[in-house]
Design a protein around this motif. Structure first.
Motif, PDB file in Angstrom:
ATOM      1  N   HIS A 130      46.928  39.200  36.897  1.00  0.00           N
ATOM      2  CA  HIS A 130      46.209  38.249  37.735  1.00  0.00           C
ATOM      3  C   HIS A 130      46.464  36.806  37.326  1.00  0.00           C
ATOM      4  CE1 HIS A 130      43.900  39.195  34.244  1.00  0.00           C
ATOM      5  NE2 HIS A 130      43.032  38.251  34.457  1.00  0.00           N
ATOM      6  N   SER A 145      41.121  33.415  47.534  1.00  0.00           N
ATOM      7  CA  SER A 145      41.546  33.949  46.248  1.00  0.00           C
ATOM      8  C   SER A 145      41.044  33.091  45.104  1.00  0.00           C
ATOM      9  CB  SER A 145      43.065  34.029  46.215  1.00  0.00           C
ATOM     10  OG  SER A 145      43.485  34.332  44.934  1.00  0.00           O
ATOM     11  N   SER A 174      45.805  39.166  44.250  1.00  0.00           N
ATOM     12  CA  SER A 174      44.554  39.185  44.987  1.00  0.00           C
ATOM     13  C   SER A 174      44.713  39.903  46.317  1.00  0.00           C
ATOM     14  CB  SER A 174      44.099  37.743  45.188  1.00  0.00           C
ATOM     15  OG  SER A 174      42.851  37.712  45.762  1.00  0.00           O
ATOM     16  N   ASN A 210      37.358  34.996  44.442  1.00  0.00           N
ATOM     17  CA  ASN A 210      37.819  35.985  43.470  1.00  0.00           C
ATOM     18  C   ASN A 210      38.165  35.389  42.119  1.00  0.00           C
ATOM     19  OD1 ASN A 210      37.585  38.303  44.893  1.00  0.00           O
ATOM     20  ND2 ASN A 210      39.639  38.263  45.725  1.00  0.00           N
ATOM     21  N   GLY A 219      38.282  37.417  37.502  1.00  0.00           N
ATOM     22  CA  GLY A 219      38.694  38.210  38.641  1.00  0.00           C
ATOM     23  C   GLY A 219      37.882  39.455  38.879  1.00  0.00           C
TER      24      GLY A 219
END
Lengths: 122, 91, 238
Positions: free
Chosen positions: C129, C43, C55, C47, C204
């Motif tokens: 996020h 993650s 995630s 990401n 992200g």
């Protein structure tokens, strides 16, 4: 009994009490709204049990905010949390459909007791 | 640690009492509010078990929306559970 | 009699359930984390998403989330079709909901709180996020704000066309973002957009976009569900 054992017993005990209480309402009650209330309580208990399995002592929430950046921290298990996030929303959908069926049955039979709704019995 | 323990025990007591009230109460309105109290205690539990996402979801959906849907159902059907001591329906 | 049998059986069941869960060490999840360690690592590494749960929900198990919003949509549709009541000819159905009119306090309070709850919901799903929260929570908060308006003003009606359009467009956006992963990458819902730096608002890749779509979709679905259960229960006035 030390303090960690007590927390252990407290969390699992509460979750299992909720499950058992909801199951009792589903099994013994005759009133349709009460049965749906029991289902919703059981749902809550199972969610708490799943979250409790993923807990870690001195763990932080699984968010890499600037406060924990660059440090080594233990984090709680994120997978049960993602699962429960899904389960709560689905549980709401289930409750809504069940209650709409309850309203429909009341309109048709004018009663909410399952003993008086005998159309499918023979 | 000790404050966490005290808060956890308090919420556990609230949830257990609310479960008993929700199951035994004949007035369904009170039973529904007891269900909302269970959700509230559960939200605090999730926060103390380091799951803020789930706590937010439970507070938004469990406390508000589920209660409102139950209340709408009770408004459209009946408010009191009419059963006798043995659990037989009286209507 | 039946009640006592149920109590005894449930006590047995609960006792053994508790006994078996007490064997499972509470607070030792880090010893049995297998796939979660990879999620925690990936993650941040690939990401660049600070909130690991976002995630997992949107990227690693994104297909699951697509199924979930579909289930919610089906629940909303099923509720509307179960509660549908055809109007009899000749009976005039009142346009207003039959609710007792709200007090002055609720009128003013709803006016003040409605924009705040909309902005709070939007904040929750845009920052999904970075901070706790996301599409589901933000959508639920928005639905709560609309519900407050419905409860306090008898003439407040939700435009069903707008709700269904918002829901359809959000759903199509989710699937379209998924297909970009299939076209430019290797699998459905793969994150092919450029990821920024950790803890920035524009980070992200596709994850915030998908969560915003989910927020709109869940909000529209919950508003439609609540409006249906209130609207289809008009008691006909004599």
């Amino acid at each position: 009994m030390n303090i960690q054992d007590f927390i252990n017993f407290l969390v699992y005990g509460t979750a299992i009490f909720l499950i058992i209480g909801g199951l009792y309402a589903v099994l013994t009650k005759k009133y349709l709204t009460k049965i749906v209330i029991g289902l919703s309580i059981m749902d809550a208990g199972i969610n708490l049990l799943l979250i409790a399995i993923g807990y870690t002592y001195k763990g932080t929430a699984p968010i890499f905010s600037p406060a924990v950046e660059g440090k080594t921290v233990t984090m709680v298990d994120p997978v049960p949390q993602a699962l429960v996030l899904t389960a709560i929303v689905i549980g709401f959908g289930v409750t809504a459909v069940a209650l709409s069926l309850v309203i429909r049955l009341y309109r048709h039979h004018n009663t909410l007791c399952i003993d008086n709704i005998k159309n499918l019995k023979w | 640690m000790i404050w966490t323990l005290i808060l956890l025990s308090l919420m556990a007591v609230i949830m257990i009492v609310a479960t008993i009230v929700a199951i035994r109460q004949k007035d369904l309105l009170i039973a529904v509010f007891a269900t909302a109290a269970i959700s509230l205690g559960l939200s605090v539990f999730y926060f103390l078990l380091q799951a803020p996402d789930v706590a937010l979801t439970e507070a938004a959906i469990g406390v508000a929306l589920t209660t409102v849907i139950f209340l709408i159902t009770i408004r459209n059907t009946k408010r009191y559970e009419k059963v006798n001591k043995a659990g037989q329906c009286k209507e | 009699m039946k009640k006592y049998v149920a109590v005894v059986l449930l006590l047995f069941f609960g006792y053994y359930l508790l006994l078996s869960f007490l064997q499972l060490d509470f607070g030792r999840a880090d010893e049995r984390m297998a796939v979660s360690k990879d999620y925690l690592h990936e993650s941040v590494a690939t990401n660049k998403v600070a909130n690991v749960i976002t995630s997992i929900v949107v990227n690693f198990r994104g297909f699951d989330t697509l199924g979930e919003v579909t289930v919610l949509f089906l629940a909303s549709t099923a509720l509307a079709s179960i509660l549908y009541r055809r109007n009899k000819p000749g009976v005039k159905v009142p346009k207003e909901r039959i609710l007792t009119s709200a007090s002055h306090l609720l009128h003013i309070g709803a006016k003040v709180l409605f924009p705040i709850s909309i902005v709070l919901g939007a904040y929750i799903f845009i920052h999904g996020h970075l901070t706790p929260g996301g599409g589901f929570q933000g959508g639920a908060v928005i639905a709560t704000g609309v519900l407050l308006m419905i409860l306090s003003y008898r003439k407040f009606h939700v435009n069903h066309n707008i709700v269904s359009w918002v829901e359809s467009i959000a759903g199509i956006a989710f699937v379209a973002i998924g297909f970009t992963g299939l076209i430019f990458g290797t699998s459905f819902l793969e994150n092919v957009f450029p990821v920024g730096t950790l803890n920035a608002l524009m980070s992200g890749g596709a994850i915030p976009l998908i969560y915003i779509a989910v927020g709109f979709k869940v909000g529209a679905e919950l508003i439609g569900l609540l409006d249906n259960i209130l609207l289809n229960n008009k008691e006909l006035k004599q």
